[in-house]
Design a protein around this motif. Structure first.
Motif, mmCIF file in Angstrom:
data_model
loop_
_atom_site.group_PDB
_atom_site.id
_atom_site.type_symbol
_atom_site.label_atom_id
_atom_site.label_comp_id
_atom_site.label_asym_id
_atom_site.label_seq_id
_atom_site.Cartn_x
_atom_site.Cartn_y
_atom_site.Cartn_z
ATOM 1 N N ALA A 238 84.662 40.496 17.678
ATOM 2 C CA ALA A 238 84.110 41.651 18.386
ATOM 3 C C ALA A 238 82.788 41.325 19.072
ATOM 4 O O ALA A 238 82.301 42.114 19.882
ATOM 5 N N ASP A 239 82.198 40.168 18.761
ATOM 6 C CA ASP A 239 80.926 39.748 19.358
ATOM 7 C C ASP A 239 81.214 39.024 20.669
ATOM 8 O O ASP A 239 81.801 37.936 20.670
ATOM 9 N N PRO A 240 80.828 39.584 21.824
ATOM 10 C CA PRO A 240 81.130 38.926 23.110
ATOM 11 C C PRO A 240 80.557 37.524 23.215
ATOM 12 O O PRO A 240 81.138 36.663 23.875
ATOM 13 N N ALA A 241 79.437 37.257 22.548
ATOM 14 C CA ALA A 241 78.814 35.942 22.631
ATOM 15 C C ALA A 241 79.634 34.873 21.925
ATOM 16 O O ALA A 241 79.414 33.677 22.144
ATOM 17 N N LEU A 242 80.570 35.291 21.072
ATOM 18 C CA LEU A 242 81.375 34.326 20.313
ATOM 19 C C LEU A 242 82.823 34.306 20.789
ATOM 20 O O LEU A 242 83.699 33.814 20.078
ATOM 21 N N GLY A 243 83.075 34.847 21.982
ATOM 22 C CA GLY A 243 84.448 34.977 22.449
ATOM 23 C C GLY A 243 85.191 33.663 22.565
ATOM 24 O O GLY A 243 86.410 33.610 22.396
ATOM 25 N N ASP A 328 81.640 46.134 31.675
ATOM 26 C CA ASP A 328 80.245 45.691 31.708
ATOM 27 C C ASP A 328 79.631 45.779 30.324
ATOM 28 O O ASP A 328 80.312 46.088 29.335
ATOM 29 N N THR A 329 78.334 45.516 30.250
ATOM 30 C CA THR A 329 77.664 45.497 28.940
ATOM 31 C C THR A 329 77.603 46.881 28.308
ATOM 32 O O THR A 329 77.378 46.998 27.102
ATOM 33 N N GLN A 330 77.799 47.933 29.095
ATOM 34 C CA GLN A 330 77.812 49.290 28.555
ATOM 35 C C GLN A 330 79.209 49.715 28.100
ATOM 36 O O GLN A 330 79.399 50.837 27.643
ATOM 37 N N GLY A 331 80.183 48.806 28.248
ATOM 38 C CA GLY A 331 81.538 49.126 27.817
ATOM 39 C C GLY A 331 82.320 49.956 28.814
ATOM 40 O O GLY A 331 83.358 50.527 28.463
ATOM 41 N N ARG A 332 81.880 50.013 30.064
ATOM 42 C CA ARG A 332 82.594 50.767 31.091
ATOM 43 C C ARG A 332 83.416 49.811 31.960
ATOM 44 O O ARG A 332 82.958 48.723 32.310
ATOM 45 N N ALA A 350 91.035 56.477 38.475
ATOM 46 C CA ALA A 350 90.791 57.073 37.158
ATOM 47 C C ALA A 350 90.354 56.028 36.142
ATOM 48 O O ALA A 350 89.606 56.334 35.203
ATOM 49 N N VAL A 351 90.829 54.775 36.316
ATOM 50 C CA VAL A 351 90.470 53.715 35.360
ATOM 51 C C VAL A 351 89.037 53.260 35.570
ATOM 52 O O VAL A 351 88.288 53.044 34.614
ATOM 53 N N ASP A 352 88.631 53.094 36.834
ATOM 54 C CA ASP A 352 87.269 52.634 37.120
ATOM 55 C C ASP A 352 86.241 53.605 36.546
ATOM 56 O O ASP A 352 86.289 54.816 36.807
ATOM 57 N N GLY A 353 85.323 53.073 35.776
ATOM 58 C CA GLY A 353 84.273 53.881 35.169
ATOM 59 C C GLY A 353 84.626 54.447 33.815
ATOM 60 O O GLY A 353 83.753 54.968 33.111
ATOM 61 N N ALA A 354 85.902 54.365 33.423
ATOM 62 C CA ALA A 354 86.289 54.865 32.096
ATOM 63 C C ALA A 354 85.718 53.961 31.015
ATOM 64 O O ALA A 354 85.466 52.771 31.229
ATOM 65 N N ARG A 355 85.528 54.505 29.826
ATOM 66 C CA ARG A 355 84.996 53.713 28.716
ATOM 67 C C ARG A 355 86.133 52.910 28.088
ATOM 68 O O ARG A 355 87.182 53.467 27.727
ATOM 69 N N LEU A 356 85.913 51.621 27.953
ATOM 70 C CA LEU A 356 86.941 50.741 27.404
ATOM 71 C C LEU A 356 87.305 51.141 25.979
ATOM 72 O O LEU A 356 88.477 51.087 25.586
ATOM 73 N N ALA A 357 86.310 51.575 25.192
ATOM 74 C CA ALA A 357 86.566 51.928 23.794
ATOM 75 C C ALA A 357 87.513 53.115 23.668
ATOM 76 O O ALA A 357 88.152 53.284 22.620
ATOM 77 N N ALA A 391 72.380 41.214 31.490
ATOM 78 C CA ALA A 391 72.851 42.495 31.995
ATOM 79 C C ALA A 391 74.044 42.345 32.941
ATOM 80 O O ALA A 391 74.774 43.305 33.178
ATOM 81 N N ASP A 392 74.231 41.137 33.490
ATOM 82 C CA ASP A 392 75.340 40.917 34.425
ATOM 83 C C ASP A 392 76.609 40.434 33.731
ATOM 84 O O ASP A 392 77.607 40.146 34.406
ATOM 85 N N ALA A 393 76.595 40.317 32.403
ATOM 86 C CA ALA A 393 77.761 39.791 31.685
ATOM 87 C C ALA A 393 78.943 40.744 31.800
ATOM 88 O O ALA A 393 78.781 41.971 31.810
ATOM 89 N N LEU A 394 80.119 40.181 31.919
ATOM 90 C CA LEU A 394 81.358 40.951 31.945
ATOM 91 C C LEU A 394 82.258 40.472 30.813
ATOM 92 O O LEU A 394 82.341 39.266 30.543
ATOM 93 N N THR A 395 82.917 41.425 30.155
ATOM 94 C CA THR A 395 83.902 41.092 29.129
ATOM 95 C C THR A 395 85.292 41.287 29.731
ATOM 96 O O THR A 395 85.636 42.385 30.173
ATOM 97 N N ILE A 396 86.061 40.194 29.768
ATOM 98 C CA ILE A 396 87.389 40.214 30.375
ATOM 99 C C ILE A 396 88.428 40.352 29.265
ATOM 100 O O ILE A 396 88.441 39.571 28.312
#
Length: 652
Positions: A238-243, A328-332, A350-357, A391-396
């Motif tokens: 769950a830690d993005p830095a350890l993906g 993004d880092t805010q989970g959106r 509708a998907v853009d901007g939705a919260r991934l969680a 702040a520019d990190a993206l989780t794919i």
């Protein structure tokens, strides 16, 4: 001849073709559906293994098979599979040489290869891994383990760069999470040449150390003082830095379910203690090399993304068959391709901007699911990676729908459970039949002795009812015993030349009397000349008696029952036709299920639902087949088809 059952995983292969192609399923698929299937190449010269893997992987992958090393190389060049499952022992070119050539072939060098062999020695496994194999499975296979290992390697392959890069010059950092000091010391000594080893004795210590250490590999035990390895793995993933950090479970657990769960949670490998030193070192080097190569690849991707236009990158992502979302880092969610929108059942806006969680959740069993627009939870496999920093990190997230595969696995489990329940029931009935048989014989014997005495009319009538009931019970016990023998593989028939015309006449004589008593007429069409077939005379008479008994039970009063004997080339057909109520298509589909009387239980017609099941199995054991034709209201026609005896030359 003895009818035996064999385990398809160990059966000796007969003569077989060099290359076998079998689609993953017999159901017609659209081109888009076929394109979404994983393509596996299985290389093995054992037909039993081919049949087993063909059934196991149905619906999970599109599978091609090769039985020689030369054909494996040719098919790999032609079809470019996603993964190769490779045996060591092959006719001609061996498995090790096939692996070497694949690794030396441009475009196939990074193809995931799993060796699957009956060799149980650690030396063979270590040699396979040193040659560049990605994993090693031993026969006999376990279904859960095979699928778990395949999913893990396919997940790793999706993240793997096109070309391997040399190992980084920086010192490899390995984190060992284990509370066994002896085990830690042993692993540190074995991996001294691979990298510097750090250790944590519990989960809390490990989670606090991992951020500071930034390891290249984590070796994780399942049993920890303050937690378990599964929870630690889930937190690490769950830690993005350890993906991109590979996790190897190194544990005393020998439970297949633990291995499957570890790999499903994102583990990259699973090694059991006590382990082979060469195997452990080879697997560790493989995981470290993969991480280094992936890091280099991501650096290249980052550089190339700055050079390639946004439109071209979007086109590549949009065309991908797997669902891809970036957060993004805010989970959106900031990007979702067409496959992701289709999986979610939502428009791109509708998907853009939705919260991934809110869209990527876990069900009650801890499995990953996406929550669609209609509230439906769709199970998925998730591969996660991180691109960029700060702040520019993206989780794919790469998402793959697993519903079809899960349905296939659930069906296979239900079939296995049903077979086990059927075997248990059959064993119990066989025991009961044996234990009841003795007192039934005693009752029958004393009743027959009483018949010899002078009895009143009422007593004789009651005694006749007793003998009739005992006869019915004896017949039931015999059927149950025969079915149990069939299920256990201990049943056998003795095939000889049987004169079928005479046997039919003998069976029809008592059956005609029963039919007349029931107000029906039984008519047998005799053959013009003797007809001989290969069969067991006693068992064939039993089959004919069962069919005649059913015809008398279900034919209408006053109707005829016909028995016909016909030679058809090298086969002989023995048919019993009634003109009773007949059977619907749904009833025909369940006709041969044991103990299933098709809704006629309790209707006043005696029976157990075993007669037709036993008849079909007996006919098949004699090398023939039982066919049925029926329509509601028009009766049933049962045909026993047997091989005609070959005429012998007259020496005179």
């Amino acid at each position: 001849m003895t009818a035996t059952t064999t385990n398809p995983r160990f059966a000796a292969p007969p003569h077989k073709p060099r290359v076998i192609w079998r689609p993953a399923t017999t159901t017609a698929r659209t081109p888009a559906e076929r394109a979404c299937l994983i393509h596996l190449l299985v290389v093995d010269d054992d037909v039993a293994v081919i049949e087993y893997l063909g059934q196991l992987l149905k619906g999970f992958a599109q599978v091609s098979f090769a039985t020689t090393g030369e054909d494996a190389l040719r098919l790999a060049e032609q079809h470019r599979p996603d993964l190769v499952l490779l045996d060591v022992d092959l006719p001609g070119l061996g498995g090790f040489e096939v692996c070497r050539r694949l690794r030396a072939t441009p475009g196939l060098a990074e193809l995931p290869i799993i060796f699957a062999t009956s060799h149980a020695d650690a030396g063979t496994e270590a040699s396979a891994l040193e040659l560049g194999a990605d994993d090693f499975l031993r026969k006999p296979f376990d279904d859960v383990q095979v699928l778990a290992r395949l999913r893990t390697q396919l997940r790793a392959a999706a993240e793997r760069p096109d070309k391997p890069e040399a190992r980084s010059a920086s010192r490899t950092r390995i984190l060992i999470i284990d509370d066994d000091a002896t085990s830690i010391q042993l692993v540190r000594s074995l991996l001294a040449d691979v990298g510097e080893c750090h250790f944590a004795l519990n989960g809390t210590q490990a989670l606090s150390l991992v951020g500071e250490l930034k390891p290249d590999l984590i070796l994780l035990d399942i049993d920890l003082p303050d937690s378990d390895g599964f929870r630690i793995c889930k937190k690490l993933r769950a830690d993005p830095a350890l993906g991109q950090v590979p996790i190897m479970f190194l544990t005393n657990s020998h439970t297949i379910g633990h291995e499957a769960r570890a790999l499903a949670l994102g583990g990259d490998d699973f090694v059991r203690k006590p382990f082979s030193a060469p195997v452990l070192c080879a697997r560790v080097r493989r995981l470290v090399d993969r991480k280094r190569s992936l890091e280099h690849y991501l650096d290249q991707v980052d550089h190339r993304h700055r050079q390639i236009s946004d439109g071209r990158v979007a086109a590549v992502v949009e065309a991908c068959k797997d669902a891809i979302v970036a957060a993004d880092t805010q989970g959106r969610i900031v990007m979702a391709n067409a496959a992701a929108c289709g999986l979610l059942g939502m428009q791109a806006q509708a998907v853009d901007g939705a919260r991934l969680a809110e869209l990527l959740v876990c069900d009650s069993h801890g499995h990953d699911c996406v929550c669609g627009a209609n509230g439906q939870h769709i199970p998925v496999e998730v591969s996660t990676s991180t691109q960029g920093e700060g702040a520019d990190a993206l989780t794919i997230h790469v998402l793959r729908d697993t519903r079809e595969r899960d349905r296939a696995l659930a069906m296979a489990r239900r079939q296995t459970e049903a077979a086990a329940a059927r075997r248990a029931t059959t064993s119990m009935l066989s025991y009961i039949a044996h234990e009841i048989g003795n007192p039934v014989n005693v009752i029958k014997g004393f009743a027959q002795l009483m018949q010899a005495e002078r009895l009143s009319a009422g007593q004789a009538d009651k005694l006749a009812h007793i003998l009739e009931a005992v006869g019915h019970l004896s017949s039931l016990l015999a059927d149950v015993t025969d079915v149990a023998s069939m299920e256990s593989g201990q049943f056998h028939v003795e095939l000889k030349d049987v004169e079928l015309r005479a046997l039919t006449e003998q069976a029809c004589e008592p059956a005609a009397a029963q039919a007349a008593a029931a107000g029906m007429q039984l008519r047998a069409t005799a053959a013009a000349a003797p007809v001989r077939v290969r069969a067991d005379a006693r068992r064939l008479r039993q089959c004919l008696d069962n069919l005649l008994s059913n015809a008398i039970k279900y034919a209408r009063d006053g109707q005829r029952i016909e028995v016909e004997l016909e030679t058809r080339g090298d086969q002989v057909a023995l048919a019993v036709q009634d003109h009773g109520c007949g059977l619907s298509e749904d009833q025909l589909a369940h006709l041969f299920e044991p103990y299933n009387r098709l809704g006629r239980a309790g209707g006043g017609i005696p029976g157990t639902g075993l007669g037709l099941t036993l008849t079909r199995d007996l006919v098949q054991a004699m090398g023939g087949r039982l066919e049925v034709q029926s329509q509601p209201g028009q009766g049933c026609r049962f045909e026993i088809l047997l091989a005609a005896s070959q005429p012998t030359d007259n020496p005179g």
